[in-house]
Design a protein around this motif. Structure first.
Motif, mmCIF file in Angstrom:
data_model
loop_
_atom_site.group_PDB
_atom_site.id
_atom_site.type_symbol
_atom_site.label_atom_id
_atom_site.label_comp_id
_atom_site.label_asym_id
_atom_site.label_seq_id
_atom_site.Cartn_x
_atom_site.Cartn_y
_atom_site.Cartn_z
ATOM 1 N N PHE A 180 0.842 -1.181 0.000
ATOM 2 C CA PHE A 180 0.000 0.000 0.000
ATOM 3 C C PHE A 180 0.892 1.250 0.000
ATOM 4 O O PHE A 180 0.661 2.198 -0.729
ATOM 5 N N VAL A 181 1.944 1.236 0.813
ATOM 6 C CA VAL A 181 2.893 2.352 0.910
ATOM 7 C C VAL A 181 4.295 1.800 0.800
ATOM 8 O O VAL A 181 4.630 0.801 1.433
ATOM 9 N N LYS A 182 5.119 2.491 0.006
ATOM 10 C CA LYS A 182 6.554 2.190 -0.081
ATOM 11 C C LYS A 182 7.289 3.508 -0.076
ATOM 12 O O LYS A 182 6.864 4.455 -0.732
ATOM 13 N N ALA A 183 8.376 3.580 0.673
ATOM 14 C CA ALA A 183 9.191 4.786 0.697
ATOM 15 C C ALA A 183 10.650 4.389 0.821
ATOM 16 O O ALA A 183 10.989 3.492 1.592
ATOM 17 N N ARG A 184 11.479 5.067 0.042
ATOM 18 C CA ARG A 184 12.916 4.781 0.108
ATOM 19 C C ARG A 184 13.498 5.298 1.413
ATOM 20 O O ARG A 184 14.267 4.616 2.078
ATOM 21 N N LYS A 185 13.117 6.541 1.805
ATOM 22 C CA LYS A 185 13.600 7.131 3.056
ATOM 23 C C LYS A 185 12.498 7.951 3.696
ATOM 24 O O LYS A 185 11.739 8.632 3.015
ATOM 25 N N ILE A 186 12.438 7.874 5.007
ATOM 26 C CA ILE A 186 11.531 8.703 5.785
ATOM 27 C C ILE A 186 12.353 9.339 6.903
ATOM 28 O O ILE A 186 13.068 8.636 7.625
ATOM 29 N N TYR A 187 12.260 10.653 7.004
ATOM 30 C CA TYR A 187 12.895 11.369 8.108
ATOM 31 C C TYR A 187 11.788 11.777 9.067
ATOM 32 O O TYR A 187 10.942 12.601 8.735
ATOM 33 N N ALA A 188 11.792 11.194 10.249
ATOM 34 C CA ALA A 188 10.799 11.523 11.271
ATOM 35 C C ALA A 188 11.471 12.418 12.303
ATOM 36 O O ALA A 188 12.291 11.951 13.098
ATOM 37 N N VAL A 189 11.151 13.710 12.267
ATOM 38 C CA VAL A 189 11.713 14.650 13.232
ATOM 39 C C VAL A 189 10.984 14.439 14.550
ATOM 40 O O VAL A 189 9.758 14.380 14.594
ATOM 41 N N VAL A 190 11.746 14.296 15.622
ATOM 42 C CA VAL A 190 11.164 14.010 16.927
ATOM 43 C C VAL A 190 11.404 15.161 17.894
ATOM 44 O O VAL A 190 12.335 15.949 17.725
ATOM 45 N N ASP A 191 10.552 15.238 18.904
ATOM 46 C CA ASP A 191 10.675 16.238 19.951
ATOM 47 C C ASP A 191 11.827 15.814 20.865
ATOM 48 O O ASP A 191 11.727 14.819 21.582
ATOM 49 N N ALA A 192 12.932 16.582 20.838
ATOM 50 C CA ALA A 192 14.124 16.226 21.601
ATOM 51 C C ALA A 192 13.862 16.218 23.106
ATOM 52 O O ALA A 192 14.402 15.378 23.825
ATOM 53 N N SER A 193 13.017 17.128 23.581
ATOM 54 C CA SER A 193 12.754 17.169 25.026
ATOM 55 C C SER A 193 11.992 15.928 25.487
ATOM 56 O O SER A 193 12.165 15.474 26.621
ATOM 57 N N ALA A 194 11.161 15.361 24.639
ATOM 58 C CA ALA A 194 10.415 14.147 25.009
ATOM 59 C C ALA A 194 11.346 12.935 25.123
ATOM 60 O O ALA A 194 11.051 12.006 25.875
ATOM 61 N N LEU A 195 12.462 12.954 24.402
ATOM 62 C CA LEU A 195 13.401 11.838 24.478
ATOM 63 C C LEU A 195 13.970 11.678 25.885
ATOM 64 O O LEU A 195 14.270 10.568 26.313
ATOM 65 N N TRP A 196 14.111 12.782 26.610
ATOM 66 C CA TRP A 196 14.623 12.718 27.984
ATOM 67 C C TRP A 196 13.667 11.944 28.883
ATOM 68 O O TRP A 196 14.056 11.421 29.916
ATOM 69 N N HIS A 197 12.397 11.876 28.509
ATOM 70 C CA HIS A 197 11.387 11.163 29.288
ATOM 71 C C HIS A 197 11.072 9.802 28.670
ATOM 72 O O HIS A 197 9.997 9.242 28.912
ATOM 73 N N HIS A 198 11.980 9.310 27.831
ATOM 74 C CA HIS A 198 11.855 8.005 27.182
ATOM 75 C C HIS A 198 10.604 7.914 26.309
ATOM 76 O O HIS A 198 9.965 6.865 26.231
ATOM 77 N N LYS A 199 10.236 8.994 25.676
ATOM 78 C CA LYS A 199 9.101 9.046 24.763
ATOM 79 C C LYS A 199 9.601 9.481 23.392
ATOM 80 O O LYS A 199 10.466 10.341 23.282
ATOM 81 N N VAL A 200 9.044 8.889 22.356
ATOM 82 C CA VAL A 200 9.357 9.295 20.992
ATOM 83 C C VAL A 200 8.106 9.949 20.421
ATOM 84 O O VAL A 200 7.106 9.272 20.189
ATOM 85 N N GLU A 201 8.154 11.262 20.249
ATOM 86 C CA GLU A 201 7.024 12.006 19.709
ATOM 87 C C GLU A 201 7.423 12.596 18.362
ATOM 88 O O GLU A 201 8.286 13.464 18.291
ATOM 89 N N VAL A 202 6.805 12.116 17.305
ATOM 90 C CA VAL A 202 7.100 12.572 15.955
ATOM 91 C C VAL A 202 6.367 13.886 15.705
ATOM 92 O O VAL A 202 5.160 13.969 15.901
ATOM 93 N N THR A 203 7.114 14.927 15.273
ATOM 94 C CA THR A 203 6.494 16.233 15.022
ATOM 95 C C THR A 203 6.367 16.544 13.536
ATOM 96 O O THR A 203 5.493 17.307 13.146
ATOM 97 N N SER A 204 7.257 15.989 12.706
ATOM 98 C CA SER A 204 7.137 16.197 11.268
ATOM 99 C C SER A 204 7.756 15.030 10.515
ATOM 100 O O SER A 204 8.611 14.321 11.040
ATOM 101 N N LEU A 205 7.294 14.848 9.280
ATOM 102 C CA LEU A 205 7.788 13.764 8.431
ATOM 103 C C LEU A 205 8.225 14.316 7.084
ATOM 104 O O LEU A 205 7.546 15.177 6.512
ATOM 105 N N GLU A 206 9.341 13.806 6.593
ATOM 106 C CA GLU A 206 9.761 14.065 5.217
ATOM 107 C C GLU A 206 9.952 12.698 4.575
ATOM 108 O O GLU A 206 10.738 11.875 5.049
#
Length: 177
Positions: free
Chosen positions: A84-110
């Motif tokens: 259904f979906v194929k992509a060669r590369k996906i860049y998922a920009v994450v909230d750096a401050s959430a990483l300190w709390h062991h959470k991965v929050e995606v804010t934008s996609l390319e």
């Protein structure tokens, strides 16, 4: 050049070198690819579709992002084999401050080199529709340090070189016009 300017220049140069060094060293030390099976399983659980991920890697400049190589999301049951979906590369920009709390929050996609094939079966269902949601899973217990993944609000989506198709399947299962 005054002594204060020389000291400021040296401090600035040292700061730039340290930041550049961290930008190179941190992604080498943090192996996000080890989470690939968990990420694929979570996506498959949420969508009900088979998932394949080639590789995950971390970048920290210019933004903290997780790069996904060779991503594919297959058609659900009741549709022809294929993706259904194929992509060669996906860049998922994450909230750096959430990483300190062991959470991965995606804010934008390319998404680079995206192929999106939407199919409608003879019953009027589309391959991008997800099955009805299961009952909500309980939240992490207090003190649980396991990492969690949430999309939240993705404020930006950019597609570079995309191909989109929408097709209705014939009774034979072959793609129609």
């Amino acid at each position: 050049m005054s002594k204060v300017r020389k000291i400021a220049l040296v401090v600035l140069i040292i700061f730039v070198v340290v930041v550049a060094g961290l930008a190179i060293i941190v992604p080498l030390l943090v192996d996000v690819d080890r989470y690939r099976p968990q990420v694929a399983a979570q996506i498959q659980k949420e969508t009900g579709k088979p998932v394949e991920i080639g590789r995950l890697s971390l970048t920290i400049l210019p933004q903290v992002a997780i790069r996904v190589d060779d991503f594919s999301l297959g058609n659900p049951a009741g549709f022809p084999a294929g993706d259904f979906v194929k992509a060669r590369k996906i860049y998922a920009v994450v909230d750096a401050s959430a990483l300190w709390h062991h959470k991965v929050e995606v804010t934008s996609l390319e998404i680079d080199d995206l192929t999106l094939d939407m199919l409608q079966n003879t019953r009027g269902k589309w391959n991008f529709e997800n099955p009805p949601a299961q009952s909500a899973a309980p939240s992490d217990p207090p003190g649980d340090n396991s990492a969690s993944f949430t999309l939240g609000v993705i404020s930006r989506l950019k597609v570079v070189r995309g191909q989109f198709t929408a097709t209705s399947l014939l009774a034979s299962g072959a793609p129609g016009p």
